[in-house]
Write a protein that holds these residues in place. Structure first.
Motif, PDB file in Angstrom:
ATOM      1  N   GLN A 120       0.880  -0.987   0.047  1.00 48.64           N
ATOM      2  CA  GLN A 120      -0.082  -0.021   0.194  1.00 48.64           C
ATOM      3  C   GLN A 120       0.875   1.408  -0.098  1.00 48.64           C
ATOM      4  O   GLN A 120       0.701   2.137  -0.742  1.00 48.64           O
ATOM      5  CB  GLN A 120      -0.971   0.130   1.323  1.00 48.64           C
ATOM      6  N   GLN A 121       1.918   1.167   0.883  1.00 55.12           N
ATOM      7  CA  GLN A 121       2.880   2.353   0.929  1.00 55.12           C
ATOM      8  C   GLN A 121       3.591   2.520  -0.491  1.00 55.12           C
ATOM      9  O   GLN A 121       3.715   3.712  -1.001  1.00 55.12           O
ATOM     10  CB  GLN A 121       4.045   2.287   1.786  1.00 55.12           C
ATOM     11  N   VAL A 122       3.975   1.430  -1.189  1.00 59.68           N
ATOM     12  CA  VAL A 122       4.715   1.445  -2.496  1.00 59.68           C
ATOM     13  C   VAL A 122       3.705   1.889  -3.516  1.00 59.68           C
ATOM     14  O   VAL A 122       4.121   2.998  -4.270  1.00 59.68           O
ATOM     15  CB  VAL A 122       5.139   0.161  -2.939  1.00 59.68           C
ATOM     16  N   ARG A 123       2.508   1.440  -3.489  1.00 57.92           N
ATOM     17  CA  ARG A 123       1.371   1.810  -4.441  1.00 57.92           C
ATOM     18  C   ARG A 123       1.102   3.354  -4.277  1.00 57.92           C
ATOM     19  O   ARG A 123       1.110   4.156  -5.341  1.00 57.92           O
ATOM     20  CB  ARG A 123       0.233   0.955  -4.576  1.00 57.92           C
ATOM     21  N   GLN A 124       1.072   4.005  -2.975  1.00 56.85           N
ATOM     22  CA  GLN A 124       0.665   5.292  -2.848  1.00 56.85           C
ATOM     23  C   GLN A 124       1.858   6.201  -3.295  1.00 56.85           C
ATOM     24  O   GLN A 124       1.589   7.368  -3.660  1.00 56.85           O
ATOM     25  CB  GLN A 124       0.106   5.594  -1.287  1.00 56.85           C
ATOM     26  N   THR A 125       3.130   5.786  -2.998  1.00 58.38           N
ATOM     27  CA  THR A 125       4.366   6.704  -3.340  1.00 58.38           C
ATOM     28  C   THR A 125       4.541   6.558  -4.996  1.00 58.38           C
ATOM     29  O   THR A 125       4.726   7.776  -5.380  1.00 58.38           O
ATOM     30  CB  THR A 125       5.435   6.177  -2.646  1.00 58.38           C
ATOM     31  N   ILE A 126       4.442   5.480  -5.383  1.00 59.77           N
ATOM     32  CA  ILE A 126       4.874   5.494  -6.947  1.00 59.77           C
ATOM     33  C   ILE A 126       3.745   6.085  -7.945  1.00 59.77           C
ATOM     34  O   ILE A 126       3.925   6.479  -8.905  1.00 59.77           O
ATOM     35  CB  ILE A 126       5.233   3.955  -7.290  1.00 59.77           C
ATOM     36  N   GLY A 127       2.328   5.567  -7.628  1.00 61.87           N
ATOM     37  CA  GLY A 127       1.229   6.040  -8.431  1.00 61.87           C
ATOM     38  C   GLY A 127       1.490   5.518  -9.678  1.00 61.87           C
ATOM     39  O   GLY A 127       1.846   4.373 -10.115  1.00 61.87           O
ATOM     40  N   ASP A 128       1.333   6.329 -10.787  1.00 62.73           N
ATOM     41  CA  ASP A 128       1.431   5.998 -12.276  1.00 62.73           C
ATOM     42  C   ASP A 128       2.727   6.363 -12.761  1.00 62.73           C
ATOM     43  O   ASP A 128       2.913   6.232 -14.024  1.00 62.73           O
ATOM     44  CB  ASP A 128       0.215   6.854 -13.015  1.00 62.73           C
ATOM     45  N   LEU A 131       0.302  -9.440  -6.188  1.00 64.26           N
ATOM     46  CA  LEU A 131      -0.505  -8.142  -5.560  1.00 64.26           C
ATOM     47  C   LEU A 131       0.212  -6.671  -6.321  1.00 64.26           C
ATOM     48  O   LEU A 131      -0.524  -5.706  -5.981  1.00 64.26           O
ATOM     49  CB  LEU A 131      -0.344  -8.087  -4.266  1.00 64.26           C
ATOM     50  N   LEU A 132       1.050  -6.826  -7.097  1.00 62.70           N
ATOM     51  CA  LEU A 132       1.628  -5.613  -7.886  1.00 62.70           C
ATOM     52  C   LEU A 132       0.935  -5.096  -9.156  1.00 62.70           C
ATOM     53  O   LEU A 132       1.504  -4.923 -10.010  1.00 62.70           O
ATOM     54  CB  LEU A 132       3.123  -5.896  -8.068  1.00 62.70           C
ATOM     55  N   THR A 133      -0.413  -5.221  -8.901  1.00 63.86           N
ATOM     56  CA  THR A 133      -1.193  -4.729  -9.785  1.00 63.86           C
ATOM     57  C   THR A 133      -1.438  -3.251  -9.908  1.00 63.86           C
ATOM     58  O   THR A 133      -1.186  -2.604  -8.951  1.00 63.86           O
ATOM     59  CB  THR A 133      -2.912  -5.526  -9.873  1.00 63.86           C
ATOM     60  N   ASP A 134      -1.937  -2.473 -10.747  1.00 57.78           N
ATOM     61  CA  ASP A 134      -2.256  -1.068 -10.881  1.00 57.78           C
ATOM     62  C   ASP A 134      -0.764  -0.105 -10.940  1.00 57.78           C
ATOM     63  O   ASP A 134      -0.731   0.991 -10.526  1.00 57.78           O
ATOM     64  CB  ASP A 134      -3.062  -0.698  -9.752  1.00 57.78           C
ATOM     65  N   PHE A 135       0.110  -0.855 -11.297  1.00 61.02           N
ATOM     66  CA  PHE A 135       1.518  -0.073 -11.496  1.00 61.02           C
ATOM     67  C   PHE A 135       1.672   0.170 -12.943  1.00 61.02           C
ATOM     68  O   PHE A 135       1.279  -0.809 -13.756  1.00 61.02           O
ATOM     69  CB  PHE A 135       2.927  -0.994 -10.675  1.00 61.02           C
ATOM     70  N   SER A 141       1.933 -11.565 -16.736  1.00 62.03           N
ATOM     71  CA  SER A 141       0.723 -11.460 -16.341  1.00 62.03           C
ATOM     72  C   SER A 141       0.237 -10.088 -15.821  1.00 62.03           C
ATOM     73  O   SER A 141      -0.860  -9.491 -16.185  1.00 62.03           O
ATOM     74  CB  SER A 141       0.193 -12.430 -15.309  1.00 62.03           C
ATOM     75  N   LEU A 142       0.977  -9.433 -15.141  1.00 60.02           N
ATOM     76  CA  LEU A 142       0.874  -7.988 -14.739  1.00 60.02           C
ATOM     77  C   LEU A 142       1.045  -7.243 -15.808  1.00 60.02           C
ATOM     78  O   LEU A 142      -0.128  -6.250 -16.028  1.00 60.02           O
ATOM     79  CB  LEU A 142       1.960  -7.525 -13.939  1.00 60.02           C
ATOM     80  N   VAL A 143       1.765  -7.586 -17.143  1.00 59.51           N
ATOM     81  CA  VAL A 143       1.700  -6.751 -18.284  1.00 59.51           C
ATOM     82  C   VAL A 143       0.295  -7.104 -18.846  1.00 59.51           C
ATOM     83  O   VAL A 143      -0.568  -6.134 -19.573  1.00 59.51           O
ATOM     84  CB  VAL A 143       2.823  -6.974 -19.269  1.00 59.51           C
ATOM     85  N   ALA A 144      -0.233  -8.322 -18.837  1.00 63.52           N
ATOM     86  CA  ALA A 144      -1.537  -8.730 -19.795  1.00 63.52           C
ATOM     87  C   ALA A 144      -2.740  -8.071 -19.267  1.00 63.52           C
ATOM     88  O   ALA A 144      -3.642  -7.656 -19.845  1.00 63.52           O
ATOM     89  CB  ALA A 144      -1.534 -10.331 -19.505  1.00 63.52           C
ATOM     90  N   LEU A 145      -2.462  -7.929 -17.681  1.00 69.56           N
ATOM     91  CA  LEU A 145      -3.658  -7.301 -17.097  1.00 69.56           C
ATOM     92  C   LEU A 145      -3.819  -5.749 -17.511  1.00 69.56           C
ATOM     93  O   LEU A 145      -5.054  -5.146 -17.831  1.00 69.56           O
ATOM     94  CB  LEU A 145      -3.678  -7.204 -15.529  1.00 69.56           C
ATOM     95  N   LYS A 146      -2.892  -5.188 -17.701  1.00 69.36           N
ATOM     96  CA  LYS A 146      -2.931  -3.601 -18.243  1.00 69.36           C
ATOM     97  C   LYS A 146      -3.188  -3.821 -19.597  1.00 69.36           C
ATOM     98  O   LYS A 146      -4.008  -2.934 -20.034  1.00 69.36           O
ATOM     99  CB  LYS A 146      -1.373  -3.188 -18.026  1.00 69.36           C
ATOM    100  N   VAL A 147      -2.650  -4.650 -20.535  1.00 74.18           N
ATOM    101  CA  VAL A 147      -2.986  -4.569 -21.885  1.00 74.18           C
ATOM    102  C   VAL A 147      -4.554  -4.870 -22.223  1.00 74.18           C
ATOM    103  O   VAL A 147      -5.089  -4.350 -22.965  1.00 74.18           O
ATOM    104  CB  VAL A 147      -2.018  -5.653 -22.837  1.00 74.18           C
ATOM    105  N   ASN A 148      -5.037  -5.873 -21.386  1.00 78.57           N
ATOM    106  CA  ASN A 148      -6.279  -6.454 -21.773  1.00 78.57           C
ATOM    107  C   ASN A 148      -7.384  -5.021 -21.202  1.00 78.57           C
ATOM    108  O   ASN A 148      -8.452  -4.959 -21.759  1.00 78.57           O
ATOM    109  CB  ASN A 148      -6.831  -7.606 -20.989  1.00 78.57           C
ATOM    110  N   GLN A 149      -6.885  -4.512 -20.171  1.00 77.52           N
ATOM    111  CA  GLN A 149      -7.604  -3.454 -19.694  1.00 77.52           C
ATOM    112  C   GLN A 149      -7.904  -2.020 -20.723  1.00 77.52           C
ATOM    113  O   GLN A 149      -8.895  -1.617 -20.962  1.00 77.52           O
ATOM    114  CB  GLN A 149      -6.998  -2.786 -18.297  1.00 77.52           C
ATOM    115  N   GLU A 150      -6.672  -1.858 -21.625  1.00 82.46           N
ATOM    116  CA  GLU A 150      -6.609  -0.938 -22.691  1.00 82.46           C
ATOM    117  C   GLU A 150      -7.519  -1.274 -23.783  1.00 82.46           C
ATOM    118  O   GLU A 150      -7.648  -0.635 -24.740  1.00 82.46           O
ATOM    119  CB  GLU A 150      -5.145  -0.599 -22.844  1.00 82.46           C
ATOM    120  N   LYS A 151      -7.688  -2.670 -24.133  1.00 88.52           N
ATOM    121  CA  LYS A 151      -8.275  -3.080 -25.167  1.00 88.52           C
ATOM    122  C   LYS A 151      -9.671  -2.759 -25.111  1.00 88.52           C
ATOM    123  O   LYS A 151     -10.547  -2.637 -24.293  1.00 88.52           O
ATOM    124  CB  LYS A 151      -8.395  -4.414 -25.490  1.00 88.52           C
TER     125      LYS A 151
END
Length: 312
Positions: free
Chosen positions: A218-226, A265-269, A302-312
């Motif tokens: 949670q700390q990592v995600r809040q700090t790095i964001g997009d 759990l490293l989704t949304d990066f 798989s983390l990349v695929a999640l992002k790619v599929n969301q953008e389709k």
């Protein structure tokens, strides 16, 4: 792979030499596996030059579907394996140039590279390429060592210094660098300070265990964001009972289940590249380290695929 098997399905031991039999090229590729078999910057054990092929061989026992993320990462991303960068075994700087060129070419085309090291020195070349394309990037670094030691026998470029050199070259957003899993004995009381003084966030294994994976991420995600983010994974992050085939072992790490749980759990990066380093096949007779490495690569994809599929 479907059951019952048809006559045209190859046994797992029949390999083309690429990761999960991926082709070397195809249209609209979003992921590329690339070997970086350089290991002459290691300080103790050597042999990581043989890791790319060992990891590829171990990948043959994996299946294409990721049941947690519910993706077919290599199909969804038209993944390719471009083989190994032809590094120069005795020349780290020429090897850096070759690796940087290969990775930059992929990133410039919008392809996310997944590098198979090699020792951890190769990450500096990857970060140089990423900074040319994206500017200074965020970094998530899984390791038992900070790799921010300045010199070793007066040599500035070795597998213990990529992240101090990256700081000096302005490749990273220092306040968005997380080094996770640091543990073990130290040369001096202030060894970890060499990272915190650069502005990096250091999460030791005891702290990770005390706080829990979810709280740390949670700390990592809040700090790095997009922010464009590179992920570097040293296999010695994992306890040597689960990954004995590496160069500088440190006891007291996470087991393989906990490691995969954390990566998943490293989704949304906004990941722009990955590498996995320091697998030493000569010290991995049962291939459990190579298999874990191959599984982690599957998870990266798989983390990349999640992002790619969301953008389709």
């Amino acid at each position: 792979m479907q059951y019952p098997l048809s006559p045209d399905v190859k046994p797992e031991f029949c390999t083309t030499g690429s990761f999960m039999r991926l082709p070397s090229s195809r249209e609209n590729a979003k992921i590329a596996i690339v070997g970086m078999p350089f290991d002459t910057a290691a300080s103790f054990r050597v042999g990581a030059r043989f890791a790319p092929q060992a990891i590829r061989q171990a990948s043959m026992t994996l299946f294409p579907y990721h049941p947690i993320h519910k993706v077919y990462p290599f199909d969804d991303c038209n993944a390719i394996d471009i083989g190994d960068v032809p590094v120069i075994p005795h020349n780290i700087h020429r090897s850096y140039e070759l690796i940087e060129c290969a990775v930059h070419d992929l990133m410039a085309k919008g392809i996310t590279p997944i590098g198979l090291g090699g020792d951890h020195s190769v990450t500096l070349a990857n970060l140089r390429a990423a900074a040319k394309v994206y500017g200074p990037v965020a970094l998530i670094h899984f390791d038992s060592h900070t790799d921010t030691w300045d010199t070793y026998y007066e040599e500035k470029y070795w597998h213990g210094s990529p992240f101090i050199r990256a700081y000096e070259e302005g490749l990273l957003q220092s306040d968005k660098v997380f080094q996770i899993g640091i543990r073990g004995t130290l040369n001096h009381p202030g060894d970890i300070d060499s990272s915190t003084e650069l502005g990096y966030h250091v999460i030791t294994t005891p702290e990770l265990k005390e706080r829990g994976i979810a709280d740390v991420l949670q700390q990592v995600r809040q700090t790095i964001g997009d922010t464009p983010c590179f992920l570097s994974f040293d296999i010695d992050f994992v306890d040597p009972s689960c990954a004995p085939g590496t160069g500088t072992l440190e006891v007291g790490g996470l087991n393989s289940f906990e490691t995969l749980q954390m990566i998943r759990l490293l989704t949304d990066f906004n990941f722009v590249g990955f590498d996995l380093v320091e697998v030493l096949p000569p010290y991995d007779p049962a291939q459990i380290t190579s298999l874990l490495a191959a599984t982690i690569v599957h998870d990266f994809a798989s983390l990349v695929a999640l992002k790619v599929n969301q953008e389709k």
